[in-house]
Design a protein around this motif. Structure first.
Motif, mmCIF file in Angstrom:
data_model
loop_
_atom_site.group_PDB
_atom_site.id
_atom_site.type_symbol
_atom_site.label_atom_id
_atom_site.label_comp_id
_atom_site.label_asym_id
_atom_site.label_seq_id
_atom_site.Cartn_x
_atom_site.Cartn_y
_atom_site.Cartn_z
ATOM 1 N N ALA A 41 8.826 -16.245 42.227
ATOM 2 C CA ALA A 41 9.301 -15.552 43.431
ATOM 3 C C ALA A 41 8.690 -14.170 43.485
ATOM 4 N N SER A 42 8.458 -13.690 44.685
ATOM 5 C CA SER A 42 7.697 -12.458 44.886
ATOM 6 C C SER A 42 8.271 -11.270 44.123
ATOM 7 N N ARG A 101 4.986 -23.337 43.656
ATOM 8 C CA ARG A 101 5.927 -22.815 44.639
ATOM 9 C C ARG A 101 6.016 -21.303 44.440
ATOM 10 N N SER A 103 6.861 -17.347 46.700
ATOM 11 C CA SER A 103 7.471 -16.796 47.910
ATOM 12 C C SER A 103 6.663 -15.620 48.406
ATOM 13 N N THR A 141 7.961 -20.251 50.009
ATOM 14 C CA THR A 141 9.307 -19.889 50.425
ATOM 15 C C THR A 141 9.237 -18.567 51.177
ATOM 16 N N TYR A 143 11.857 -16.688 52.251
ATOM 17 C CA TYR A 143 12.874 -15.699 51.871
ATOM 18 C C TYR A 143 13.453 -16.038 50.507
ATOM 19 N N HIS A 144 13.032 -15.273 49.500
ATOM 20 C CA HIS A 144 13.598 -15.407 48.157
ATOM 21 C C HIS A 144 14.289 -14.089 47.809
ATOM 22 N N ASN A 188 15.475 -19.553 50.062
ATOM 23 C CA ASN A 188 15.823 -19.958 48.707
ATOM 24 C C ASN A 188 17.284 -19.632 48.439
#
Length: 467
Positions: A41-42, A101, A103, A141, A143-144, A188
């Protein structure tokens, strides 16, 4: 170990690795159309929070607030992926992973007025282009959890307008990245955003009110529903879905009260999200558990939320054993003598199987599923250049076996993403808890492949060799 992809593959010799991981010969995981990948995730990996026009997010604010994050850690540097993305993609490809995967960070790609930030957009274009060049399937994704702080200042997910701003963000990203994304996930884990962020305050933005949680959830799901048709219009060849974290609730006894408690646990953890998406209505049992918390729902909202999905992402980590609280709810009753992870979470792979089979029976329109996160934290150390994460290897094997059992029971499961590709910023737990299959030394940013990653690579090479 070198980050060059061919060097990674060459260094992992199947003959030299004792293997407690490889699935049995009759496992569905041997099928070539079952994707095996990793996720990140970012905010957890990128760092560079003030570079190239990125705006502050609620997690920048929250983690900078004393007492909110363990050891005062923040995502300011994290894994420095923003600067090291090329070698990280090489590492991912070198492990032979088939899918990734990731974000995108909303605060990195547009300003307060919604004007695109070209430098931020170009970062994701370069990243996704390199992934496609490596033949890696991409799931993005939108929005994480890293909501722009300026939107939180206007009410965040308590403000209905945020859902419309999210639709604009989805429009921008799907126009800019069309052709580079195989699957889009809108959100997410909205349960975490709504309950941990607005219900009990354990996550950003740190608000704590039950009524806030249900209203925030409604606006999150509305944002999802508004985004789906935009994604379909702008990037028709990609899949569209959402990612939900689910929890298995079990009863402490056979008593009717305890069985009801377990049911209510799963209502608030699973049906709160899945019923609106797949049935177009909130479960009424939710408001028995949390009375007087019904959100404001406008005409047409539930139809918007129930937009058809191409896939459902499922994140699973543990079960929760509960008992009746003597009133209308439940309280946790943790069993003794069970295996737990560094997080204190019980290792319970049967819970994943049971939930998947249960969803298959409950929702007639259940779309194909990806396990978008599954993994565990352990206190991993590098010893003589290696990381022997034996508990994680056992964890992954047992949970993949649970996925295989669900597939054989008729559940359509298309793939599995390990959480996570690398150790990273674990939200309120900072950098202490390590979920990666690649170890990160946060002082030097050195990546060290763990034994779990070596065994995943070994399996993928064997599957590829079978043809």
């Amino acid at each position: 170990m070198a980050n060059d992809s061919s060097a990674v593959l060459d260094a992992i010799s199947p003959d030299s690795i004792a293997d407690p991981f490889t699935p049995p010969a009759d496992s569905s995981l041997w099928q070539k159309n079952f994707l095996l990948g990793a996720a990140t995730a970012s905010y957890q990996i990128e760092g560079a929070v003030r570079e190239d026009g990125r705006l502050p997010s609620i997690w920048d604010t929250f983690s900078a607030t004393p007492g909110k994050v363990l050891a005062g850690d923040t995502g300011e540097v994290a894994c420095d992926h923003y600067h090291r993305w090329e070698s990280d993609v090489d590492l991912l490809a070198g492990l032979g992973l088939e899918a990734y995967r990731l974000s995108t960070a909303w605060p990195r790609v547009m300003d307060e007025a919604g004007v695109p930030n070209r430098k931020g957009l170009d970062f994701y274009k370069r990243l996704l282009t390199r992934l496609k060049e490596k033949g890696i399937t991409t799931m993005v994704t939108l929005y994480h959890w890293d909501l722009p702080q300026h939107l939180e200042d206007r009410g965040g997910w308590l403000n209905r307008d945020t859902a419309y701003r999210f639709a604009e963000y989805a429009d921008l990203m799907s126009r800019e990245l069309t052709g580079l994304v195989d699957a889009w996930a809108t959100l997410n884990e909205p349960w975490c955003s709504a309950y941990l962020g607005y219900g009990n305050g354990h996550h950003a933005p740190g608000r704590a009110n039950g009524r806030y949680a249900t209203q925030a959830m409604h606006h999150l799901l509305l944002a999802h529903g508004l985004a789906v048709p935009i994604l379909r219009a702008n990037d028709p060849d990609s899949q569209k879905g959402i990612v939900a974290n689910v929890g298995r609730g079990t009863a402490n006894s056979d008593s009717a009260a305890d069985q009801r408690a377990a049911h209510l646990f799963e209502v608030q953890h699973n049906a709160w999200i899945l019923d609106p998406l797949l049935k177009g209505a909130y479960p009424q049992d939710l408001f028995e558990l949390w009375p007087h918390t019904e959100p404001l729902v406008l005409e047409g909202d539930m139809e918007t939320i129930a937009a058809p999905l191409d896939f459902l992402g499922i994140n699973y980590y543990f079960r929760t054993n509960v008992e009746s609280d003597g009133a209308h709810g439940f309280t946790e009753a943790p069993p003794e003598g069970v295996e737990r992870t560094q997080m204190g979470w019980e290792v319970h792979p049967d819970g994943l199987r049971d939930l998947l089979i249960g969803f298959h029976g409950t929702y007639a329109n259940l779309p194909p599923i990806y396990i978008t996160e599954n993994g565990m934290a352990s206190d991993d150390k590098v010893t003589d250049g290696k990381v022997d994460d034996s508990q994680r290897i056992s964890f992954l094997k047992r949970h993949l076996a649970a996925v295989d059992q669900a597939i054989k029971a008729g559940v359509k499961i298309r793939g599995y993403f390990l959480w996570s590709l690398m150790d990273n910023f674990e939200w309120a737990f900072g950098y202490e808890r390590r979920f990666g299959i690649v170890h990160v030394d946060y002082g030097t940013q050195k990546r060290t492949i763990k034994r779990s990653a070596e065994l995943v690579t070994k399996f993928l090479k064997e599957r590829k060799a079978r043809g």
